[in-house]
Design an enzyme around this catalytic site. Structure first.
Site: not given
Ligand code: ZN
Ligand code: NG1
Length: 554
Positions: A67, A282
């Site tokens: 992430s 992100d």
């Molecule tokens: Zn993420």
């Protein structure tokens, strides 16, 4: 387990030895660590995914990503048949597999689990596991380890779905298990056609014109940028410029996490962007925040997940009030249950705003699995974390009701049908499996156009209370036990009373601490009427955490 299966497992697993002295825990986002430590854990999660598929007789997903973490980290998480997170009952099994010291112990743990769960290793059904990864270079070899894990179970097949955003992989698992086509093409097609449908249903005269038409997206130098470029080609009625699309270092000074935590402009943005609507994804594109570049400074005005939620709630409420207008005899249920799910990190001003709209707001502990589960209890459930992860869930029964209205020719008001069509389009646009920056962005854009709003107008819905977040490194974060959706500490005893005494010193003060599920820290969150007060409250409570829990620095 028969001898053939056992010998395959012993043979292949011996090529993936776990690193010495490392204990991995399956946190709010699966296993996450420096990529060099993960090969054996990823191999073993491949085994788990194959067993989960055999047990549920459905396709399971494995996503290799860390992430918003730095590029040297990586991670792996499991998508269950619904496309949601792995059931919590299996998390301890994931941990014991990942931490088994050698192949023999590993096979023993597997054997016990297979017996306990009555999983047929040589039945009719063959397991199927969809694999995806983000753009991290370490993802290539980790994907190979995951494939080997799946291949170590005789009746299991892995399917490499390619380089994807996390929500794409979850979407594909969900679609496939519903018997639908599950390619990337299908995903893009569903998003673009439902977006188009929402634009076609905009009441005349709402469209915004001028500079505000342009949207600039910071892709965090990750996979979301690439996918948005592809999706862009299928969209009319949206002018998007994508920046940070992979030439810089992933997540370094860019992306939703950086923008939300630091509240400064990401790399590649500057004075020329003042007044323009900007958004950040992100690294794996499951978080979305918007922002405005401030004049004469590197600061931004943040439009976070709470405000995205407020915009969604406002729009959905508008459609529901059209649907619920009396007059027509329809198959309308008594009252649509619209639920708003937040965590303690939601800004207090957002909660007050949503309550003042007359909405039902409920709180759960932090983490996608908790908010998602709660939102699924409603006809329409909206969840968002302040950090930009969230979505809108529609129950199957409610979707049937909307379809009925849509096809009910006896309705005198086409307004109702339009409202039902808008809600159906939202249910197709917004990812029903997890938070998705691409689909979230398209829904925000469609709603702004529907309302004829600029980002400035949207941002004025309410003003955030000043807040401060801090991390405290303590000897053992597990010593902190919380209750009431993490707003009260029940252990160690005495600390909550001390926190209350600090809070009482501040006007509009609110503060809580909780152990992080993804980092080895205790997090402190404080809010108050001024920034100085929020900072003061956060620092004094951080000091209390130090005193009660013992700092690692002392
Ligand atoms: Zn993420
Ligand atoms: P932890 O580290 O448990 O606070 C963080 C986020 C969660 C969630 C998870 C990933 C904050 C304060 N916490 O969890 O909201 O997104 O990562 O699932 O943003």
């Amino acid at each position: 387990m028969n001898d053939k299966q056992r010998s395959i497992l012993l043979d292949i697993s011996s090529r993936f030895s776990p690193p010495q002295g490392v204990k991995l825990s399956y946190g709010t986002s699966g296993f996450r660590a420096d990529a060099s430590l993960l090969e054996s854990a990823v191999y073993r999660v491949g085994l788990l995914a194959a067993l989960r598929s055999l047990k549920t007789r459905a396709v399971i997903g494995l996503m290799i990503t860390a992430s918003h973490n730095e590029i040297s980290d990586n991670g792996i998480k499991v998508a269950d048949p619904s496309g949601g997170m792995l059931t919590q009952d299996w998390e301890p099994f994931a941990e014991s597999l990942a931490n088994a010291p050698d192949s023999y112990t590993l096979v023993e743990i597997l054997d016990d689990f297979v017996k306990k769960e009555k999983i047929a290793l040589d039945g009719e059904w063959a397991a199927e596991v969809f694999l995806g990864r983000d753009t991290r270079p370490s993802g290539v070899s980790l994907l190979e380890a995951a494939k080997q894990g799946v291949a170590s179970i005789v009746k299991a097949n892995a399917k490499d779905m390619g380089v994807l955003t996390t929500p794409q992989l979850h979407w594909m698992v969900r679609a496939r298990n519903k018997g639908l086509e599950a390619s990337e093409h299908n995903y893009f097609d569903q998003l673009s056609s439902s977006f188009r449908c929402l634009l076609e249903l905009i009441p005349q005269g709402s469209r915004i014109v001028g500079t505000n038409d342009k949207l600039i997206v910071d892709g965090a130098d990750g996979i979301g940028a690439e996918k948005l470029e592809s999706l862009k080609g299928l969209l009319n009625g949206l002018c998007v410029e994508v920046r940070n699309s992979g030439n810089g270092v992933l997540n370094e000074g860019v992306g939703a996490d950086y923008v939300q935590k630091e509240k400064v402009v990401p790399r590649g943005f500057g004075p020329a962007d003042v007044g323009i609507r900007c958004a950040s994804f992100d690294g794996d594109a499951d978080r979305l925040v918007y922002f405005l570049v401030q004049p004469n400074s590197n600061k931004i005005e943040l439009v976070d997940g709470d405000k995205i939620m407020a915009l969604f709630a406002l729009f959905l409420e508008e459609q529901l009030s059209i649907l619920n207008k009396s007059g027509d005899v329809t198959v309308r249920p008594n009252q649509t249950r619209l639920g708003i799910v937040q965590t303690a990190y939601a800004n207090g001003a957002s909660t007050s705003y949503l309550k003042q709209l007359g909405l039902e707001v409920v709180f759960t502990p932090t983490g996608v699995k908790h908010v998602h589960e709660k939102a699924a209890e409603y006809d329409i459930g909206i969840y968002f974390e302040a950090n930009g992860h969230g979505t809108v869930l529609f129950s199957e029964a409610y979707l049937c009701y909307l379809e009925d209205i849509n096809s009910n020719l006896s309705l005198t008001s086409t307004e109702k049908q339009k409202a039902a069509s808008r809600l159906l389009a939202v249910s197709k646009l917004i990812n029903q499996a997890v938070g998705d920056a691409l689909s979230g962005l398209l829904l925000v854009e469609a709603i702004l156009q529907h309302l004829g709003w600029s980002i400035q107008r949207w941002n004025e819905l309410y003003h955030d209370l000043p807040s401060r977040q801090l991390k405290v490194k303590v000897l053992d974060r597990a010593a902190v036990v919380t209750a009431n959706a993490e707003t009260v500490v029940v252990k160690p005893s005495g600390i909550q009373e001390a926190i209350n005494a600090e809070i009482a010193k501040y006007h509009k003060g609110r503060c809580f601490i909780r152990p992080s599920g993804t980092e080895d820290v205790v997090r402190v969150y404080a809010e108050a009427s001024t920034q100085e007060a929020a900072d003061g409250l956060a620092y004094s409570v951080a000091k209390l955490a130090d005193q009660f829990l013992g700092s690692t620095n002392s």
